[in-house]
Motif scaffolding. Sequence first.
Motif, mmCIF file in Angstrom:
data_model
loop_
_atom_site.group_PDB
_atom_site.id
_atom_site.type_symbol
_atom_site.label_atom_id
_atom_site.label_comp_id
_atom_site.label_asym_id
_atom_site.label_seq_id
_atom_site.Cartn_x
_atom_site.Cartn_y
_atom_site.Cartn_z
ATOM 1 N N ALA A 1 -2.551 0.814 10.282
ATOM 2 C CA ALA A 1 -2.265 1.884 11.239
ATOM 3 C C ALA A 1 -1.055 2.694 10.795
ATOM 4 O O ALA A 1 -1.042 3.938 10.873
ATOM 5 N N GLU A 2 -0.029 2.019 10.286
ATOM 6 C CA GLU A 2 1.175 2.721 9.840
ATOM 7 C C GLU A 2 0.910 3.559 8.591
ATOM 8 O O GLU A 2 1.340 4.712 8.502
ATOM 9 N N THR A 3 0.195 3.001 7.632
ATOM 10 C CA THR A 3 -0.028 3.739 6.385
ATOM 11 C C THR A 3 -1.026 4.876 6.557
ATOM 12 O O THR A 3 -0.914 5.908 5.887
ATOM 13 N N ILE A 4 -1.999 4.746 7.471
ATOM 14 C CA ILE A 4 -2.916 5.860 7.742
ATOM 15 C C ILE A 4 -2.175 7.006 8.417
ATOM 16 O O ILE A 4 -2.424 8.189 8.130
ATOM 17 N N ASP A 5 -1.241 6.675 9.298
ATOM 18 C CA ASP A 5 -0.407 7.707 9.922
ATOM 19 C C ASP A 5 0.373 8.476 8.858
ATOM 20 O O ASP A 5 0.435 9.717 8.876
ATOM 21 N N ASP B 1 -7.848 16.754 -4.010
ATOM 22 C CA ASP B 1 -7.428 17.693 -2.968
ATOM 23 C C ASP B 1 -6.969 16.967 -1.715
ATOM 24 O O ASP B 1 -6.891 17.551 -0.645
ATOM 25 N N ARG B 2 -6.649 15.687 -1.847
ATOM 26 C CA ARG B 2 -6.157 14.894 -0.724
ATOM 27 C C ARG B 2 -5.372 13.704 -1.265
ATOM 28 O O ARG B 2 -5.572 13.281 -2.410
ATOM 29 N N PRO B 3 -4.460 13.146 -0.482
ATOM 30 C CA PRO B 3 -3.747 11.944 -0.935
ATOM 31 C C PRO B 3 -4.651 10.711 -0.847
ATOM 32 O O PRO B 3 -5.725 10.754 -0.241
ATOM 33 N N TRP B 4 -4.222 9.640 -1.443
ATOM 34 C CA TRP B 4 -4.988 8.392 -1.412
ATOM 35 C C TRP B 4 -4.028 7.210 -1.375
ATOM 36 O O TRP B 4 -2.825 7.349 -1.610
ATOM 37 N N LEU B 5 -4.576 6.037 -1.062
ATOM 38 C CA LEU B 5 -3.800 4.802 -1.027
ATOM 39 C C LEU B 5 -3.983 4.050 -2.337
ATOM 40 O O LEU B 5 -5.086 3.984 -2.882
ATOM 41 N N SER B 6 -2.896 3.456 -2.813
ATOM 42 C CA SER B 6 -2.922 2.683 -4.047
ATOM 43 C C SER B 6 -2.239 1.344 -3.799
ATOM 44 O O SER B 6 -1.112 1.309 -3.285
ATOM 45 N N LEU C 1 0.858 -1.176 0.000
ATOM 46 C CA LEU C 1 0.000 0.000 0.000
ATOM 47 C C LEU C 1 0.897 1.230 0.000
ATOM 48 O O LEU C 1 1.711 1.420 0.908
ATOM 49 N N ARG C 2 0.779 2.056 -1.029
ATOM 50 C CA ARG C 2 1.598 3.256 -1.132
ATOM 51 C C ARG C 2 0.705 4.495 -1.086
ATOM 52 O O ARG C 2 -0.445 4.459 -1.532
ATOM 53 N N PRO D 1 9.141 11.903 7.589
ATOM 54 C CA PRO D 1 10.352 11.097 7.774
ATOM 55 C C PRO D 1 10.137 9.605 7.573
ATOM 56 O O PRO D 1 11.095 8.849 7.445
ATOM 57 N N GLY D 2 8.898 9.166 7.533
ATOM 58 C CA GLY D 2 8.621 7.753 7.387
ATOM 59 C C GLY D 2 8.604 7.293 5.942
ATOM 60 O O GLY D 2 8.826 8.057 5.001
ATOM 61 N N LEU D 3 8.319 6.006 5.771
ATOM 62 C CA LEU D 3 8.244 5.384 4.450
ATOM 63 C C LEU D 3 6.822 5.522 3.928
ATOM 64 O O LEU D 3 5.861 5.277 4.660
ATOM 65 N N THR D 4 6.680 5.932 2.666
ATOM 66 C CA THR D 4 5.351 6.135 2.088
ATOM 67 C C THR D 4 4.803 4.865 1.451
ATOM 68 O O THR D 4 3.923 4.925 0.589
ATOM 69 N N ALA D 5 5.286 3.715 1.857
ATOM 70 C CA ALA D 5 4.777 2.433 1.378
ATOM 71 C C ALA D 5 4.924 1.411 2.490
ATOM 72 O O ALA D 5 5.910 1.429 3.242
ATOM 73 N N VAL D 6 3.960 0.530 2.616
ATOM 74 C CA VAL D 6 3.999 -0.543 3.608
ATOM 75 C C VAL D 6 3.707 -1.864 2.902
ATOM 76 O O VAL D 6 3.074 -1.891 1.839
ATOM 77 N N TYR D 7 4.174 -2.935 3.505
ATOM 78 C CA TYR D 7 3.933 -4.270 2.967
ATOM 79 C C TYR D 7 2.976 -5.006 3.894
ATOM 80 O O TYR D 7 3.159 -5.015 5.121
#
Length: 543
Positions: free
Chosen positions: A420-424, A160-165, A150-151, A253-259
């Motif tokens: 939880a990590e990617t929503i943050d 007008d907002r980011p989204w998950l892909s 999920l990136r 500072p975090g990673l914009t993708a999670v596995y």
Amino acid sequence: MPLPDGDTPWPPPQLAPVFDRLAAWSAWYGGDPDELETLYGESSGLRFDSTSRARLVNHPSQYRGGVVGRLARWFWGQPTPLGERRTKLHVPLAGDIAAKSADLLFSEPPTFTVDDMATQDRLLEHVEEGLHATLLEAADVCAGLGGVYLRVCWDRDLADRPWLSPVHADAAVPEWSWAGRLTAVTFWRVLADDGGTEVVRHLERHERGRILHGVYVGTRERLGRRVPLTEYPETTGLAESLSDGNVIDTGNPGLTAVYVPNMRPNRTWRTIPAATRLGRSDYASLEPFLDALDEVYSSWLRDIRLAKGRILLPSVYLQSNGPGQPATWDADREVYAALNQLPNGTGQQITLAQFAIRHEEHSRTAIELMSRIVQSAGYSVQSFGLSSDVAVTATEVTARERQSMVTRARKILYWRAALAETIDTLLAVDRAVFGAEVEPQRPNIEFADSVSQDPESMARTLQLLTAAEAASLQTRVEMLHPDWDADQVRAEVKRIRDDTGRAVVEPDLFRGIAEKPDEPAGEGQGGDDEQPDEHVDVPSDRG
């Protein structure tokens, strides 16, 4: 680390066993018969016969032993005789398993809860803008390929907002720390492919605090030379957002993708250092059973084709249509001319050929194979309608589908942490890029029940509890809405009392009654939902 530079192999050689297995899972997940036949048949390549026409030729190794011969011994590896049409039938059970996994997890949207009210409102907007559909898609892919990424994406010209892909596992090269945490990941997509001589790839590398982009022109095996992003329309828009050549600063500072792994551990890749943290597919070790299921159904349909009624008759029964024309036989003809044949009983006769269809044998074998596949994948046969028992209540459904519920609970452990990590990160990008007044934080995530209580059954239960005076109004509201918080429950209780004319009497009234020396307080006085003394005209909760 920078993007790859130079003519390097792609995907990286150390991940070759991983991508080989992912290709097999992808073939079963996609359910394309051509892809399955190519995967197991190894019958690729064109040759020219005596008529100078290109045709697909079967390898001789498919008919003997060895590695290729072993694959050919699979049902989908058996070559189709030249000149015959393919009669193999594919049962898309693998796709059904992936869809069932997604439904168990996200048939209803999860609830994201944070402390800040402005952030909570923004999260609700994200859910309404397609987050639920994205999670359903990602969970489907995750079950089939063993994991999904999920990136966080954004484009001021589009939204007008980011989204998950979601990004499929066979389009990513992850990098892990010594502790098994994802430190970076490189996604790629093919922009152009002219058949293998030239392949154009777009690489997108996610690191902490930044994203790197690059376009390469090479072959199917090699990455090739690097070219500017502006040479291809698919990446021209990215060039405007780059800094320092090929970098996009995320403001986080975090990673914009999670596995998100489907299930761990992966027993196949546990000895491959670069793949030990990858998840395993629901089809892991079940490929032979899926192959056998296709063979059973193909045999079943073959019986039906062979069982078509056929009439066998001697050639003298045919009517000549003249020189050069085929002879025919009219089945509705009643009178024939005298035939030159031996007496009845020893001469040629009309024979009706009608073969039996082994319906019961094929049906039982198919159900047995499907049951074994479903159970080994971690699900109950009832989840796929393979049982004739009909559950009446939600409790019975949960009991009979316990194996599916256990598998769902295990998958939720991985999904909750990753979400939880990617929503943050999503909230952090929303504030940094779009200026949203939100407070980035890891939300509390509650997954909805996959088996909902039957409304009629719940209504009867609440009615019986009310008649028996065994539960207060607040308790009954909590039973009907287990996902509500305390404020929502109190508001609903107040609305019910206002609508039914059962408003709560001021506490001072009860204290005044209880303090009278000649009227001792009754058992029901002073309670929130209990009936007061019969001499006091106070409405109760009983309807």
